[in-house]
Design a protein around this motif. Structure first.
Motif, PDB file in Angstrom:
ATOM      1  N   GLY A  59       0.773  -1.231   0.000  1.00 51.18           N
ATOM      2  CA  GLY A  59       0.000   0.000   0.000  1.00 51.18           C
ATOM      3  C   GLY A  59       0.808   1.286   0.000  1.00 51.18           C
ATOM      4  N   LYS A  60       2.112   1.228   0.298  1.00 47.72           N
ATOM      5  CA  LYS A  60       2.914   2.449   0.374  1.00 47.72           C
ATOM      6  C   LYS A  60       3.595   2.808  -0.941  1.00 47.72           C
ATOM      7  CE  LYS A  60       3.909   2.138   5.324  1.00 47.72           C
ATOM      8  NZ  LYS A  60       4.974   2.088   6.359  1.00 47.72           N
ATOM      9  N   ALA A  61       3.681   1.829  -1.857  1.00 48.95           N
ATOM     10  CA  ALA A  61       4.346   2.104  -3.134  1.00 48.95           C
ATOM     11  C   ALA A  61       3.842   1.155  -4.204  1.00 48.95           C
ATOM     12  CB  ALA A  61       5.865   1.972  -2.989  1.00 48.95           C
ATOM     13  N   PHE A  62       3.764   1.669  -5.417  1.00 49.16           N
ATOM     14  CA  PHE A  62       3.580   0.837  -6.616  1.00 49.16           C
ATOM     15  C   PHE A  62       4.929   0.171  -6.869  1.00 49.16           C
ATOM     16  CE2 PHE A  62       3.879   0.880 -11.403  1.00 49.16           C
ATOM     17  CZ  PHE A  62       3.043  -0.196 -11.614  1.00 49.16           C
ATOM     18  N   VAL A  63       5.827   0.892  -7.434  1.00 50.00           N
ATOM     19  CA  VAL A  63       7.235   0.505  -7.523  1.00 50.00           C
ATOM     20  C   VAL A  63       8.026   1.794  -7.343  1.00 50.00           C
ATOM     21  CG1 VAL A  63       9.067  -0.353  -9.039  1.00 50.00           C
ATOM     22  CG2 VAL A  63       6.855  -1.497  -9.004  1.00 50.00           C
ATOM     23  N   SER A  64       9.016   1.760  -6.457  1.00 43.93           N
ATOM     24  CA  SER A  64       9.776   2.980  -6.161  1.00 43.93           C
ATOM     25  C   SER A  64      11.037   3.078  -6.994  1.00 43.93           C
ATOM     26  CB  SER A  64      10.131   3.031  -4.666  1.00 43.93           C
ATOM     27  OG  SER A  64      10.923   1.918  -4.306  1.00 43.93           O
ATOM     28  N   GLY A  65      11.190   2.194  -7.978  1.00 47.87           N
ATOM     29  CA  GLY A  65      12.367   2.236  -8.832  1.00 47.87           C
ATOM     30  C   GLY A  65      13.308   1.093  -8.555  1.00 47.87           C
ATOM     31  N   ALA A  66      14.545   1.258  -8.996  1.00 49.21           N
ATOM     32  CA  ALA A  66      15.553   0.226  -8.792  1.00 49.21           C
ATOM     33  C   ALA A  66      15.963   0.166  -7.325  1.00 49.21           C
ATOM     34  CB  ALA A  66      16.767   0.502  -9.662  1.00 49.21           C
ATOM     35  N   ASP A  67      16.414  -0.997  -6.895  1.00 45.08           N
ATOM     36  CA  ASP A  67      16.885  -1.204  -5.524  1.00 45.08           C
ATOM     37  C   ASP A  67      18.278  -0.572  -5.395  1.00 45.08           C
ATOM     38  OD1 ASP A  67      17.662  -2.058  -3.039  1.00 45.08           O
ATOM     39  OD2 ASP A  67      17.045  -4.140  -3.325  1.00 45.08           O
ATOM     40  N   ILE A  68      18.322   0.641  -4.852  1.00 40.76           N
ATOM     41  CA  ILE A  68      19.585   1.384  -4.775  1.00 40.76           C
ATOM     42  C   ILE A  68      20.606   0.657  -3.910  1.00 40.76           C
ATOM     43  CG2 ILE A  68      20.632   3.572  -4.035  1.00 40.76           C
ATOM     44  CD1 ILE A  68      18.060   4.974  -4.812  1.00 40.76           C
ATOM     45  N   SER A  69      20.143  -0.127  -2.941  1.00 40.49           N
ATOM     46  CA  SER A  69      21.080  -0.865  -2.087  1.00 40.49           C
ATOM     47  C   SER A  69      21.894  -1.881  -2.871  1.00 40.49           C
ATOM     48  CB  SER A  69      20.328  -1.565  -0.958  1.00 40.49           C
ATOM     49  OG  SER A  69      19.546  -2.655  -1.459  1.00 40.49           O
ATOM     50  N   LYS A  70      21.413  -2.212  -4.091  1.00 42.55           N
ATOM     51  CA  LYS A  70      22.136  -3.183  -4.914  1.00 42.55           C
ATOM     52  C   LYS A  70      22.912  -2.522  -6.056  1.00 42.55           C
ATOM     53  CE  LYS A  70      19.490  -7.270  -3.811  1.00 42.55           C
ATOM     54  NZ  LYS A  70      19.051  -8.588  -4.305  1.00 42.55           N
ATOM     55  N   PHE A  71      22.999  -1.201  -6.038  1.00 42.20           N
ATOM     56  CA  PHE A  71      23.738  -0.516  -7.098  1.00 42.20           C
ATOM     57  C   PHE A  71      25.204  -0.931  -7.124  1.00 42.20           C
ATOM     58  CE2 PHE A  71      21.292   3.493  -8.562  1.00 42.20           C
ATOM     59  CZ  PHE A  71      20.171   2.728  -8.775  1.00 42.20           C
ATOM     60  N   GLU A  72      25.802  -1.125  -5.937  1.00 45.81           N
ATOM     61  CA  GLU A  72      27.220  -1.481  -5.894  1.00 45.81           C
ATOM     62  C   GLU A  72      27.473  -2.848  -6.514  1.00 45.81           C
ATOM     63  OE1 GLU A  72      29.977   0.282  -4.998  1.00 45.81           O
ATOM     64  OE2 GLU A  72      28.566   1.952  -4.967  1.00 45.81           O
ATOM     65  N   SER A  73      26.520  -3.755  -6.380  1.00 47.45           N
ATOM     66  CA  SER A  73      26.705  -5.104  -6.916  1.00 47.45           C
ATOM     67  C   SER A  73      26.134  -5.264  -8.320  1.00 47.45           C
ATOM     68  CB  SER A  73      26.061  -6.146  -5.987  1.00 47.45           C
ATOM     69  OG  SER A  73      24.666  -5.911  -5.862  1.00 47.45           O
ATOM     70  N   GLU A  74      25.094  -4.488  -8.659  1.00 45.49           N
ATOM     71  CA  GLU A  74      24.410  -4.682  -9.930  1.00 45.49           C
ATOM     72  C   GLU A  74      24.639  -3.550 -10.938  1.00 45.49           C
ATOM     73  OE1 GLU A  74      20.617  -7.347  -8.277  1.00 45.49           O
ATOM     74  OE2 GLU A  74      20.285  -5.328  -9.037  1.00 45.49           O
ATOM     75  N   ARG A  75      25.041  -2.350 -10.450  1.00 42.92           N
ATOM     76  CA  ARG A  75      25.154  -1.189 -11.351  1.00 42.92           C
ATOM     77  C   ARG A  75      26.335  -0.305 -10.964  1.00 42.92           C
ATOM     78  NH1 ARG A  75      18.975   1.066 -11.609  1.00 42.92           N
ATOM     79  NH2 ARG A  75      19.758   2.210 -13.401  1.00 42.92           N
ATOM     80  N   ALA A  76      27.479  -0.942 -10.633  1.00 40.28           N
ATOM     81  CA  ALA A  76      28.619  -0.213 -10.083  1.00 40.28           C
ATOM     82  C   ALA A  76      29.381   0.599 -11.116  1.00 40.28           C
ATOM     83  CB  ALA A  76      29.569  -1.184  -9.387  1.00 40.28           C
ATOM     84  N   ASN A  77      29.299   0.210 -12.396  1.00 36.46           N
ATOM     85  CA  ASN A  77      30.035   0.915 -13.445  1.00 36.46           C
ATOM     86  C   ASN A  77      29.264   0.791 -14.760  1.00 36.46           C
ATOM     87  OD1 ASN A  77      30.657  -1.713 -14.518  1.00 36.46           O
ATOM     88  ND2 ASN A  77      32.337  -1.848 -13.025  1.00 36.46           N
ATOM     89  N   ALA A  78      29.849   1.330 -15.828  1.00 36.83           N
ATOM     90  CA  ALA A  78      29.145   1.341 -17.112  1.00 36.83           C
ATOM     91  C   ALA A  78      28.870  -0.061 -17.628  1.00 36.83           C
ATOM     92  CB  ALA A  78      29.954   2.136 -18.142  1.00 36.83           C
ATOM     93  N   GLU A  79      29.809  -0.973 -17.438  1.00 37.81           N
ATOM     94  CA  GLU A  79      29.616  -2.347 -17.922  1.00 37.81           C
ATOM     95  C   GLU A  79      28.486  -3.041 -17.165  1.00 37.81           C
ATOM     96  OE1 GLU A  79      32.094  -6.554 -18.424  1.00 37.81           O
ATOM     97  OE2 GLU A  79      33.094  -4.758 -17.656  1.00 37.81           O
ATOM     98  N   ALA A  80      28.494  -2.899 -15.833  1.00 38.16           N
ATOM     99  CA  ALA A  80      27.433  -3.496 -15.026  1.00 38.16           C
ATOM    100  C   ALA A  80      26.092  -2.843 -15.334  1.00 38.16           C
ATOM    101  CB  ALA A  80      27.763  -3.358 -13.536  1.00 38.16           C
ATOM    102  N   GLN A  81      26.129  -1.533 -15.574  1.00 39.13           N
ATOM    103  CA  GLN A  81      24.897  -0.820 -15.917  1.00 39.13           C
ATOM    104  C   GLN A  81      24.325  -1.323 -17.242  1.00 39.13           C
ATOM    105  OE1 GLN A  81      23.122   1.446 -14.169  1.00 39.13           O
ATOM    106  NE2 GLN A  81      21.600   1.464 -15.811  1.00 39.13           N
ATOM    107  N   GLU A  82      25.208  -1.606 -18.193  1.00 43.22           N
ATOM    108  CA  GLU A  82      24.753  -2.123 -19.485  1.00 43.22           C
ATOM    109  C   GLU A  82      24.066  -3.468 -19.319  1.00 43.22           C
ATOM    110  OE1 GLU A  82      26.570  -3.182 -23.930  1.00 43.22           O
ATOM    111  OE2 GLU A  82      27.800  -2.166 -22.426  1.00 43.22           O
ATOM    112  N   ARG A  83      24.622  -4.315 -18.466  1.00 43.88           N
ATOM    113  CA  ARG A  83      24.005  -5.626 -18.206  1.00 43.88           C
ATOM    114  C   ARG A  83      22.651  -5.444 -17.522  1.00 43.88           C
ATOM    115  NH1 ARG A  83      24.004  -9.139 -13.765  1.00 43.88           N
ATOM    116  NH2 ARG A  83      23.586 -11.320 -14.323  1.00 43.88           N
TER     117      ARG A  83
END
Length: 262
Positions: A59-83
């Motif tokens: 009830g507090k959110a539809f989707v609040s976006g990407a899980d920022i806590s996982k940015f270091e593991s999933e989106r740490a640089n351009a290559e990871a961001q591309e994946r």
């Protein structure tokens, strides 16, 4: 299973996709995108499902976006961001290209990736407490062409630019005013509003609805890229269908038609 971060259920002719990460306001990680693809594939293949509702648990959110806590593991640089973009992109495209009507039932925050997810749906209904925004400019993220195009198609390019430049949150009343959502309802009424819409869709002719959605997707392309032949085949299929016979008979007999999608 409702202990999964994203799960499916069916209520008659209506399929439900529920993002179920309420502790993080239904923020999305890579594994959730894979699950979304599987759910949508199942609903697309199920002839009994006439439309799909996408919502967020808690009830507090539809989707609040990407899980920022996982940015270091999933989106740490351009290559990871591309994946990440490749995997999440498949999820967005599967929802956008889903052959049956989709409704975003939005409660609370609809932020960032949640906005893109909602924009991939055909209809958007929200509660009065819903909040909308694209905070990319506050995070240094690149909000790409396709996302901006889809948002601009719904609310117009000037409104989309304001939303992106300011990165501010919009109220449900503002979202209705700019055409981002179709309906706003109180918390107690939202389910009924969505059920009314899905009920109307479910009782109508599936082939006609499929043609309307396919045509809408073709309209989003440049004219020279549109598959006019496919749309013509779908149009002819409507007139050759048992449902067309049923629709005519029901009209003459002054009763509700019973369409089978055949």
């Amino acid at each position: 299973m409702q202990d999964e971060k994203i799960y499916a259920r069916r209520d008659g002719a209506v399929g439900h996709v529920v993002f179920n990460n309420p502790a993080k306001l239904n923020a999305v990680s890579l594994d959730m995108w894979d699950r979304l693809l599987a759910i949508l594939g199942d609903f697309a293949a199920d002839g009994a499902v006439r439309c799909v509702v996408v919502s967020g648990a808690g009830g507090k959110a539809f989707v609040s976006g990407a899980d920022i806590s996982k940015f270091e593991s999933e989106r740490a640089n351009a290559e990871a961001q591309e994946r990440y973009n490749a995997i999440s992109g498949r999820g967005y495209e599967a929802l956008y290209d889903f052959p049956k009507p989709t409704i975003a039932k939005i409660t609370g925050y609809c932020i960032g990736g949640g906005m893109n997810l909602a924009a991939c749906c055909d209809l958007r209904f929200c509660n009065e407490g819903a909040r909308f925004g694209v905070p990319a400019a506050r995070l240094g993220l690149g909000y790409g062409l396709m996302r901006i195009e889809r948002l601009a198609t719904i609310i117009g390019l000037p409104r989309a630019m304001e939303m992106l430049f300011t990165a501010r949150q919009y109220s449900s009343a503002e979202a209705l005013d700019i055409g981002l959502v179709h309906r706003v309802a109180g918390d107690a009424e939202l389910d009924a509003v969505v059920a009314e819409a899905t009920g109307q869709i479910a009782q109508n002719a599936p082939l006609t609805i499929a043609l309307a959605k396919a045509a809408a997707r073709e309209l989003a392309k440049p004219d020279q890229q549109r598959d006019h032949a496919r749309l013509e085949r779908m149009t002819q299929a409507c007139f050759d269908s048992q449902d067309y016979v049923e629709g005519r008979r029901a009209f003459m007999e002054k009763r509700k038609p019973v369409f089978q999608g055949k």
